[in-house]
Motif scaffolding. Structure first.
Motif, PDB file in Angstrom:
ATOM      1  N   GLY A  34     -14.813  32.992  43.885  1.00 23.36           N
ATOM      2  CA  GLY A  34     -14.454  33.539  45.204  1.00 23.36           C
ATOM      3  C   GLY A  34     -13.903  32.505  46.171  1.00 23.36           C
ATOM      4  O   GLY A  34     -13.363  32.855  47.220  1.00 23.36           O
ATOM      5  N   GLY A  35     -14.062  31.209  45.865  1.00 19.95           N
ATOM      6  CA  GLY A  35     -13.483  30.147  46.696  1.00 19.95           C
ATOM      7  C   GLY A  35     -14.180  29.925  48.028  1.00 19.95           C
ATOM      8  O   GLY A  35     -13.599  29.349  48.943  1.00 19.95           O
ATOM      9  N   HIS A  36     -15.466  30.339  48.160  1.00 15.81           N
ATOM     10  CA  HIS A  36     -16.155  30.234  49.455  1.00 15.81           C
ATOM     11  C   HIS A  36     -17.095  29.038  49.560  1.00 15.81           C
ATOM     12  O   HIS A  36     -17.912  28.975  50.480  1.00 15.81           O
ATOM     13  N   GLY A  53     -29.185  27.667  39.260  1.00 16.14           N
ATOM     14  CA  GLY A  53     -28.714  26.309  38.956  1.00 16.14           C
ATOM     15  C   GLY A  53     -27.378  26.276  38.236  1.00 16.14           C
ATOM     16  O   GLY A  53     -27.011  25.278  37.623  1.00 16.14           O
ATOM     17  N   GLY A  54     -26.602  27.354  38.330  1.00 17.09           N
ATOM     18  CA  GLY A  54     -25.403  27.453  37.488  1.00 17.09           C
ATOM     19  C   GLY A  54     -24.074  27.153  38.164  1.00 17.09           C
ATOM     20  O   GLY A  54     -23.026  27.272  37.527  1.00 17.09           O
ATOM     21  N   ASN A  55     -24.087  26.742  39.425  1.00 17.15           N
ATOM     22  CA  ASN A  55     -22.811  26.564  40.140  1.00 17.15           C
ATOM     23  C   ASN A  55     -22.030  25.331  39.693  1.00 17.15           C
ATOM     24  O   ASN A  55     -22.313  24.213  40.132  1.00 17.15           O
ATOM     25  N   ILE A  99     -18.817  27.726  32.535  1.00 14.19           N
ATOM     26  CA  ILE A  99     -18.045  28.648  33.369  1.00 14.19           C
ATOM     27  C   ILE A  99     -18.457  30.055  32.973  1.00 14.19           C
ATOM     28  O   ILE A  99     -18.207  30.494  31.840  1.00 14.19           O
ATOM     29  N   VAL A 100     -19.114  30.738  33.884  1.00  7.97           N
ATOM     30  CA  VAL A 100     -19.591  32.085  33.590  1.00  7.97           C
ATOM     31  C   VAL A 100     -18.422  33.045  33.781  1.00  7.97           C
ATOM     32  O   VAL A 100     -17.729  33.002  34.810  1.00  7.97           O
ATOM     33  N   THR A 101     -18.183  33.894  32.787  1.00  7.75           N
ATOM     34  CA  THR A 101     -17.040  34.811  32.883  1.00  7.75           C
ATOM     35  C   THR A 101     -17.470  36.263  33.030  1.00  7.75           C
ATOM     36  O   THR A 101     -16.703  37.089  33.495  1.00  7.75           O
ATOM     37  N   HIS A 122     -33.498  22.549  50.412  1.00 11.42           N
ATOM     38  CA  HIS A 122     -32.226  23.158  50.814  1.00 11.42           C
ATOM     39  C   HIS A 122     -31.742  24.159  49.770  1.00 11.42           C
ATOM     40  O   HIS A 122     -31.999  24.011  48.571  1.00 11.42           O
ATOM     41  N   TYR A 123     -31.016  25.154  50.281  1.00  8.89           N
ATOM     42  CA  TYR A 123     -30.469  26.229  49.434  1.00  8.89           C
ATOM     43  C   TYR A 123     -29.169  25.734  48.797  1.00  8.89           C
ATOM     44  O   TYR A 123     -28.260  25.298  49.507  1.00  8.89           O
ATOM     45  N   ARG A 124     -29.048  25.833  47.490  1.00  9.08           N
ATOM     46  CA  ARG A 124     -27.867  25.324  46.783  1.00  9.08           C
ATOM     47  C   ARG A 124     -26.565  25.974  47.275  1.00  9.08           C
ATOM     48  O   ARG A 124     -25.509  25.350  47.265  1.00  9.08           O
TER      49      ARG A 124
HETATM   50  C1  LIG Z   1     -18.535  33.485  55.003  1.00 12.69           C
HETATM   51  C2  LIG Z   1     -19.650  33.218  54.037  1.00 12.69           C
HETATM   52  C3  LIG Z   1     -20.714  34.106  53.961  1.00 12.69           C
HETATM   53  C4  LIG Z   1     -21.756  33.885  53.064  1.00 12.69           C
HETATM   54  N1  LIG Z   1     -22.811  34.766  53.001  1.00 12.69           N
HETATM   55  C5  LIG Z   1     -23.806  34.570  52.104  1.00 12.69           C
HETATM   56  C6  LIG Z   1     -24.889  35.490  51.983  1.00 12.69           C
HETATM   57  O1  LIG Z   1     -24.959  36.494  52.697  1.00 12.69           O
HETATM   58  N2  LIG Z   1     -25.850  35.244  51.049  1.00 12.69           N
HETATM   59  C7  LIG Z   1     -25.817  34.146  50.236  1.00 12.69           C
HETATM   60  O2  LIG Z   1     -26.702  33.977  49.404  1.00 12.69           O
HETATM   61  N3  LIG Z   1     -24.808  33.252  50.338  1.00 12.69           N
HETATM   62  C8  LIG Z   1     -23.812  33.432  51.246  1.00 12.69           C
HETATM   63  N4  LIG Z   1     -22.801  32.528  51.347  1.00 12.69           N
HETATM   64  C9  LIG Z   1     -22.813  31.333  50.496  1.00 12.69           C
HETATM   65  C10 LIG Z   1     -22.210  31.682  49.139  1.00 12.69           C
HETATM   66  O3  LIG Z   1     -23.224  32.237  48.325  1.00 12.69           O
HETATM   67  C11 LIG Z   1     -21.668  30.403  48.459  1.00 12.69           C
HETATM   68  O4  LIG Z   1     -20.664  29.847  49.244  1.00 12.69           O
HETATM   69  C12 LIG Z   1     -21.157  30.723  47.054  1.00 12.69           C
HETATM   70  O5  LIG Z   1     -21.253  29.572  46.260  1.00 12.69           O
HETATM   71  C13 LIG Z   1     -19.746  31.228  47.086  1.00 12.69           C
HETATM   72  O6  LIG Z   1     -19.325  31.625  45.816  1.00 12.69           O
HETATM   73  P1  LIG Z   1     -17.768  31.802  45.510  1.00 12.69           P
HETATM   74  O7  LIG Z   1     -17.640  32.261  44.116  1.00 12.69           O
HETATM   75  O8  LIG Z   1     -17.139  32.602  46.598  1.00 12.69           O
HETATM   76  O9  LIG Z   1     -17.244  30.336  45.745  1.00 12.69           O
HETATM   77  P2  LIG Z   1     -16.502  29.220  44.861  1.00 12.69           P
HETATM   78  O10 LIG Z   1     -16.036  28.257  45.904  1.00 12.69           O
HETATM   79  O11 LIG Z   1     -15.512  29.790  43.950  1.00 12.69           O
HETATM   80  O12 LIG Z   1     -17.688  28.582  44.021  1.00 12.69           O
HETATM   81  C14 LIG Z   1     -18.849  28.055  44.624  1.00 12.69           C
HETATM   82  C15 LIG Z   1     -19.574  27.155  43.619  1.00 12.69           C
HETATM   83  O13 LIG Z   1     -19.916  27.890  42.460  1.00 12.69           O
HETATM   84  C16 LIG Z   1     -19.233  27.374  41.303  1.00 12.69           C
HETATM   85  N5  LIG Z   1     -18.718  28.509  40.529  1.00 12.69           N
HETATM   86  C17 LIG Z   1     -17.908  29.496  40.997  1.00 12.69           C
HETATM   87  N6  LIG Z   1     -17.641  30.362  40.033  1.00 12.69           N
HETATM   88  C18 LIG Z   1     -18.291  29.945  38.938  1.00 12.69           C
HETATM   89  C19 LIG Z   1     -18.377  30.449  37.605  1.00 12.69           C
HETATM   90  N7  LIG Z   1     -17.736  31.550  37.256  1.00 12.69           N
HETATM   91  N8  LIG Z   1     -19.120  29.757  36.702  1.00 12.69           N
HETATM   92  C20 LIG Z   1     -19.774  28.620  37.063  1.00 12.69           C
HETATM   93  N9  LIG Z   1     -19.717  28.097  38.308  1.00 12.69           N
HETATM   94  C21 LIG Z   1     -18.979  28.758  39.234  1.00 12.69           C
HETATM   95  C22 LIG Z   1     -18.124  26.516  41.847  1.00 12.69           C
HETATM   96  O14 LIG Z   1     -17.775  25.473  40.968  1.00 12.69           O
HETATM   97  C23 LIG Z   1     -18.727  25.993  43.138  1.00 12.69           C
HETATM   98  O15 LIG Z   1     -19.576  24.895  42.888  1.00 12.69           O
HETATM   99  C24 LIG Z   1     -21.733  32.739  52.236  1.00 12.69           C
HETATM  100  C25 LIG Z   1     -20.654  31.857  52.314  1.00 12.69           C
HETATM  101  C26 LIG Z   1     -19.627  32.090  53.202  1.00 12.69           C
HETATM  102  C27 LIG Z   1     -18.483  31.117  53.273  1.00 12.69           C
END
Ligand SMILES: Cc1cc2nc3c(=O)[nH]c(=O)nc-3n(C[C@H](O)[C@H](O)[C@H](O)COP(=O)(O)OP(=O)(O)OC[C@H]3O[C@@H](n4cnc5c(N)ncnc54)[C@H](O)[C@@H]3O)c2cc1C
Length: 485
Positions: A111-113, A226-228, A233-235, A440-442
């Motif tokens: 998701g890129g967040h 602990g999988g981030n 890479i989880v698909t 802290h929360y990962r």
């Molecule tokens: C606006 C906003 C609101 C949020 N609200 C909440 C909330 O309500 N509750 C909550 O718990 N958290 C919340 N978060 C935190 C959110 O859970 C983390 O930012 C999360 O890691 C985002 O996942 P992503 O896939 O969007 O991000 P990404 O940037 O794509 O990935 C985040 C991390 O996970 C790893 N990763 C991503 N995809 C995979 C995969 N397929 N396999 C293995 N590793 C992977 C990446 O390498 C990176 O380290 C929020 C964040 C933001 C920015």
């Protein structure tokens, strides 16, 4: 380092124009042009035809590159050497094989967040699964999703079927990153963390092997908290789902022009009353400069604890409102938040057991927040069924006994505002650190956390290191705070 597989090399050569440029023999220090041509000839023609459906590789000169390089947090403008846009699990495995061949580190993006830009890099290969969005229901109401899905897509799929997954509130957050670090939201005190509903995964490890994990698998357990971006890479993810509630109600109390003493009194009151909330309720204390918003939500008729809290806070606030009982799909949309990239710095400000843990520093923290432009201090309720012994056994999320999760936030419009925002941010963090706040929360990471592995994973760190060694012995998959070997 894993050996490059000749058949896969030839498969990758036929990706198209960019693929050919990327894999051209002249670019390969280990092979000369004549050897590679012979290898290509050995390959059956059928295999290459499948490849564009699995993976597309991009470099900076490609038109598609910039869109794929952008992240939700505009503070990070990273330029990976390659972006592998994957469409299938096989495509992800191919991308890892390519990275092994080119000796590139692999960074994962869904998701890129990521708060700290952990889903991109400047010198490696990004495996981007965001185009993988298939979802499939099973007869037992479990839902399998590919890991490119974002939260609003999952809610759009579930809510019309009256099903729910305890998950986050923001529309564009990726289900993958959220679940792999834990995942919490409005429904977690009743149904647990998002990762507690995870029943099975497909994961590509650091050597390019595709694995299916379920039941008592140690790898599945490691992916629950602990999988981030640590070892695979989880698909695909299969989730248990729950009957959705028929309504959702929000209560708000607001206070303005606060000074430190009043804000502290409100915080103490908030902590006191959250202890009696039913598990169907959630609450957040949000101090944004001198303005406070307290949100309480509930989705059951067990409302006594909610009303007691609301009435007590109403007495000491400037404005209090009770929203109507709304259907869930409409109510959740009001919390979807900003859906386009922004400049921000967010980080965990600690997990707490109670107010006493922060009492020694809270005057300093509040006075800094109310005197600093754009600084937000938020405390959220966890607890309830998150703190379940059964879930503890099946996951590596180490903070179940902490019923409060806090975060610091700052948002701005122009890059020139960043430095002053970060200075105030760091001062508050240092105050919490001096107070002894360490957990802290990962999913709310900060690049400056000292001893971050213990802060995120606690007693489960040795287990995670063992999984890292097993799945990714060459440390192919990494980011600045990934698990070290
Ligand atoms: C606006 C906003 C609101 C949020 N609200 C909440 C909330 O309500 N509750 C909550 O718990 N958290 C919340 N978060 C935190 C959110 O859970 C983390 O930012 C999360 O890691 C985002 O996942 P992503 O896939 O969007 O991000 P990404 O940037 O794509 O990935 C985040 C991390 O996970 C790893 N990763 C991503 N995809 C995979 C995969 N397929 N396999 C293995 N590793 C992977 C990446 O390498 C990176 O380290 C929020 C964040 C933001 C920015």
């Amino acid at each position: 380092m894993a050996n490059y597989n000749r058949r896969d090399f030839a498969k990758l050569v036929v990706l198209g124009g960019i693929g050919y440029t990327v894999f051209a023999c002249a670019d390969d220090p280990k092979k000369d042009a004549s050897t590679a041509t012979k290898e290509e000839e050995k390959v059956t023609p059928k295999i290459p035809e499948l490849l564009p459906e699995n993976i597309k590789l991009y470099q900076k000169a490609d038109a598609e590159y910039q869109d794929l390089a952008d992240r939700f947090n505009k503070r990070f403008q990273q330029s990976p050497t390659y972006i592998a846009q994957c469409f299938t699990t096989q495509g992800v495995a191919d991308a890892v094989e390519f990275a092994n061949y080119k000796d590139l580190k692999v960074v994962v993006k869904s998701g890129g967040h990521s708060f700290e830009g952990f889903s991109s890099t400047n010198d490696g290969l990004v495996v981007d699964v965001s185009a993988m969005k298939k979802m499939e229901w099973r007869p037992d109401h479990s839902l399998s999703v590919e890991t490119g899905c974002i939260l609003k897509e999952i809610y759009n799929e579930m809510l019309p079927k009256q099903r729910i997954l305890p998950s986050g509130s923001c529309a564009t957050v990726g289900i993958a990153g959220l679940t792999l670090g834990g995942g919490y939201g409005f429904f977690s005190r009743k149904y647990g963390l998002t990762c507690d509903s995870l029943q099975a995964i497909t994961i590509v490890d650091g050597q390019g092997n595709i694995r299916h994990e379920s039941g008592n698998s140690a790898i599945l357990k490691a992916c629950k908290g602990g999988g981030n971006g640590n070892f695979g890479i989880v698909t695909k993810m299969k989730f248990r789902t729950y009957q959705a509630p028929s309504f959702f109600q929000a209560y708000r109390c607001k206070a303005y022009k606060l000074d430190t003493a009043r804000a502290k009194n409100l915080l103490e009151t908030w902590f006191r009353y959250t202890r009696s909330l039913p598990n169907t309720a959630f609450s957040a204390f949000v101090l944004n400069g001198k303005t406070l918003t307290i949100l309480i939500t509930n989705y059951s008729n067990d409302n006594k604890g909610v009303m007691d809290m609301y009435n007590a806070l109403k007495e000491v606030s400037d404005k209090a409102t009770i929203g109507s009982k709304r259907p869930l799909p409409k109510a959740l949309k009001t919390f979807y938040g900003v859906q386009h990239p922004i400049y921000f710095k967010n980080a965990c400000a600690g997990l707490y057991k109670d107010f006493a843990e922060i009492e020694g520093c809270i005057d300093d923290v509040i006075s800094k927040v109310i005197s600093s432009r754009g600084l937000i201090y938020q405390v959220n309720t966890l607890g309830g069924n998150i703190n379940s012994a059964a879930s503890e056994k099946r996951s590596v999320y180490p903070h179940r006994s902490y019923p409060y999760l806090s975060e610091l936030q700052s948002y701005w419009d122009k890059p020139s505002q960043e430095v002053s925002r970060l200075v105030a941010f760091k001062e508050v963090q240092d105050r919490f650190y001096k107070q002894g706040i360490r957990a802290h929360y990962r999913n709310y990471p900060d690049i400056n956390f000292k001893d971050y592995e213990t802060a995120y994973y606690g007693k489960y760190l040795p287990e995670l290191k063992a999984i890292k060694k097993q799945l990714d012995p060459d440390n192919r998959i990494q980011h600045p705070q990934s698990i070290s070997l």
